[in-house]
Design a protein around this motif. Structure first.
Motif, PDB file in Angstrom:
ATOM      1  N   GLU A   1      -5.892  -8.673   6.667  1.00  0.00           N
ATOM      2  CA  GLU A   1      -4.655  -8.289   5.976  1.00  0.00           C
ATOM      3  C   GLU A   1      -4.282  -9.278   4.883  1.00  0.00           C
ATOM      4  OE1 GLU A   1      -2.661  -5.497   6.340  1.00  0.00           O
ATOM      5  OE2 GLU A   1      -4.406  -4.806   7.457  1.00  0.00           O
ATOM      6  N   THR A   2      -4.677 -10.536   5.068  1.00  0.00           N
ATOM      7  CA  THR A   2      -4.330 -11.544   4.057  1.00  0.00           C
ATOM      8  C   THR A   2      -4.893 -11.187   2.694  1.00  0.00           C
ATOM      9  OG1 THR A   2      -4.328 -13.248   5.788  1.00  0.00           O
ATOM     10  CG2 THR A   2      -4.460 -13.994   3.500  1.00  0.00           C
ATOM     11  N   SER A   3      -6.125 -10.696   2.664  1.00  0.00           N
ATOM     12  CA  SER A   3      -6.753 -10.337   1.385  1.00  0.00           C
ATOM     13  C   SER A   3      -5.992  -9.217   0.687  1.00  0.00           C
ATOM     14  CB  SER A   3      -8.200  -9.911   1.628  1.00  0.00           C
ATOM     15  OG  SER A   3      -8.935 -10.954   2.220  1.00  0.00           O
ATOM     16  N   LYS A   4      -5.563  -8.231   1.437  1.00  0.00           N
ATOM     17  CA  LYS A   4      -4.832  -7.104   0.847  1.00  0.00           C
ATOM     18  C   LYS A   4      -3.491  -7.568   0.277  1.00  0.00           C
ATOM     19  CE  LYS A   4      -6.930  -4.036   4.296  1.00  0.00           C
ATOM     20  NZ  LYS A   4      -7.768  -5.104   4.874  1.00  0.00           N
ATOM     21  N   VAL A   5      -2.822  -8.447   1.009  1.00  0.00           N
ATOM     22  CA  VAL A   5      -1.534  -8.953   0.540  1.00  0.00           C
ATOM     23  C   VAL A   5      -1.710  -9.783  -0.725  1.00  0.00           C
ATOM     24  CG1 VAL A   5       0.386 -10.479   1.131  1.00  0.00           C
ATOM     25  CG2 VAL A   5      -0.486  -8.878   2.830  1.00  0.00           C
ATOM     26  N   ILE A   6      -2.774 -10.561  -0.797  1.00  0.00           N
ATOM     27  CA  ILE A   6      -3.014 -11.409  -1.972  1.00  0.00           C
ATOM     28  C   ILE A   6      -3.236 -10.568  -3.218  1.00  0.00           C
ATOM     29  CG2 ILE A   6      -4.685 -12.995  -3.009  1.00  0.00           C
ATOM     30  CD1 ILE A   6      -4.968 -14.303  -0.277  1.00  0.00           C
ATOM     31  N   VAL A   7      -3.989  -9.485  -3.100  1.00  0.00           N
ATOM     32  CA  VAL A   7      -4.242  -8.625  -4.262  1.00  0.00           C
ATOM     33  C   VAL A   7      -2.933  -8.032  -4.779  1.00  0.00           C
ATOM     34  CG1 VAL A   7      -5.374  -6.510  -5.032  1.00  0.00           C
ATOM     35  CG2 VAL A   7      -6.609  -8.115  -3.575  1.00  0.00           C
ATOM     36  N   ILE A   8      -2.081  -7.569  -3.883  1.00  0.00           N
ATOM     37  CA  ILE A   8      -0.789  -7.010  -4.300  1.00  0.00           C
ATOM     38  C   ILE A   8       0.114  -8.097  -4.859  1.00  0.00           C
ATOM     39  CG2 ILE A   8       1.272  -5.810  -3.485  1.00  0.00           C
ATOM     40  CD1 ILE A   8      -0.481  -4.437  -1.391  1.00  0.00           C
ATOM     41  N   ALA A   9       0.105  -9.277  -4.236  1.00  0.00           N
ATOM     42  CA  ALA A   9       0.955 -10.368  -4.696  1.00  0.00           C
ATOM     43  C   ALA A   9       0.575 -10.812  -6.105  1.00  0.00           C
ATOM     44  CB  ALA A   9       0.849 -11.550  -3.728  1.00  0.00           C
ATOM     45  N   GLU A  10      -0.701 -10.823  -6.420  1.00  0.00           N
ATOM     46  CA  GLU A  10      -1.132 -11.222  -7.766  1.00  0.00           C
ATOM     47  C   GLU A  10      -0.573 -10.275  -8.825  1.00  0.00           C
ATOM     48  OE1 GLU A  10      -3.321 -11.041 -11.399  1.00  0.00           O
ATOM     49  OE2 GLU A  10      -3.505  -9.512  -9.826  1.00  0.00           O
ATOM     50  N   ALA A  11      -0.613  -8.984  -8.529  1.00  0.00           N
ATOM     51  CA  ALA A  11      -0.092  -8.000  -9.491  1.00  0.00           C
ATOM     52  C   ALA A  11       1.417  -8.157  -9.679  1.00  0.00           C
ATOM     53  CB  ALA A  11      -0.431  -6.593  -9.024  1.00  0.00           C
TER      54      ALA A  11
END
Length: 289
Positions: free
Chosen positions: A156-166
């Motif tokens: 889940e951390t990877s998915k959150v990071i991608v959204i957080a970057e945007a």
């Protein structure tokens, strides 16, 4: 030469000036009614726009393409949505995606506001960070997916990071712009009263930049939902983005349309909530919203 009495009699005195005293209480009050603020009118026109789109889509699906596999009819989309709601597929997907979107949005927006306001007010911080932000800004979030998988795995951390970057990129740009637009009059007045640079930052500049911060938050929210599909490419087994990919792979166009409708509805509801908070917080701003 002096004028005799005959000459003086021929000169007519100016007519008396009548002064009319009208107090402000006698002036009729003109109440300004802002245009475009009637909520029922906005709701009706919005519903009309949606109805027109649905009517055009129905006509094309029924009389144009006539292929449910390519363009399913609204009735088929509705039945697919009811079926997936009743069996729990859609509610579970909404909950999984909502957690990812909210987590990434919160982290990215908070970091963007903190860094963006600092960049907009303190020149040395802007000189250090601005090149990095300008280099990251044109890169789509999907490009970071392979690196995120290598560095953080497929959890889940990877998915959150991608959204957080945007969300971060949008928030930092708007926050910096808001701080740059603070009127010098307010800054000079605060400095005249003895306020330090940091005191002016949090007591004058930040409140003035609030409308820009909310604008960035609203755009970041939309971008977070748009990035959801890219985030759920990372080995997701649940979520709206996962259902969207599953429907496209198995040619389930009706399921794809259902997911699109739900993503749009959730994003709209969240945006309206954020807009409501913005109106409450920025009542002082002379901005037509």
């Amino acid at each position: 030469a002096a004028l005799d009495s005959g000459q003086l009699a021929g000169i007519h005195a100016p007519p008396p000036v009548t002064v009319i005293d009208r107090s402000l209480s006698e002036v009729p009050e003109r109440r300004h009614v802002p245009r475009g603020r009637n909520p029922w009118e906005r709701i009706a026109l919005g519903a009309l726009g949606i109805a027109i789109v649905v009517a055009v889509y129905t006509f094309v699906a029924a009389f144009g393409i006539k292929n449910n596999a390519i363009m399913p009819t609204p009735s088929r989309i509705f039945s697919t949505g009811i079926h997936n709601l009743s069996n729990g597929t859609i509610p579970d997907a909404i909950w999984a995606s909502l957690k990812r979107v909210l987590a990434g949005y919160a982290v990215g927006s908070a970091a963007g506001i903190i860094i963006g306001t600092s960049m907009g007010w303190f020149n040395r911080i802007e000189y250090v960070i601005s090149p990095l932000v300008e280099a990251i800004r044109p890169i789509p979030g999907l490009a970071f997916v392979p690196l995120v998988i290598l560095w953080f795995g497929i959890g889940e951390t990877s998915k959150v990071i991608v959204i957080a970057e945007a969300a971060f990129v949008v928030s930092v740009v708007n926050a910096r712009a808001g701080m740059k637009e603070v009127a010098n009059t307010y800054v000079e007045a605060a400095e005249t009263l003895g306020a330090s640079r940091f005191q002016v930052f949090y007591s004058v500049a930040l409140p003035c930049a609030v409308p820009y911060l909310f604008a960035g938050l609203r755009v970041a929210l939309a971008v977070s939902w748009a990035t959801l599909v890219a985030a759920e490419l990372i080995a997701a087994q649940q979520g709206l983005g996962y259902l969207l990919q599953e429907g496209s792979q198995f040619f389930q166009t009706d399921l794809v349309m259902v997911v699109i409708v739900f993503i749009g509805a959730l994003a709209t509801v969240m945006d309206q909530l954020l807009k409501f908070v913005q109106r409450r917080v920025t009542r002082w701003a002379e901005v037509k919203r």
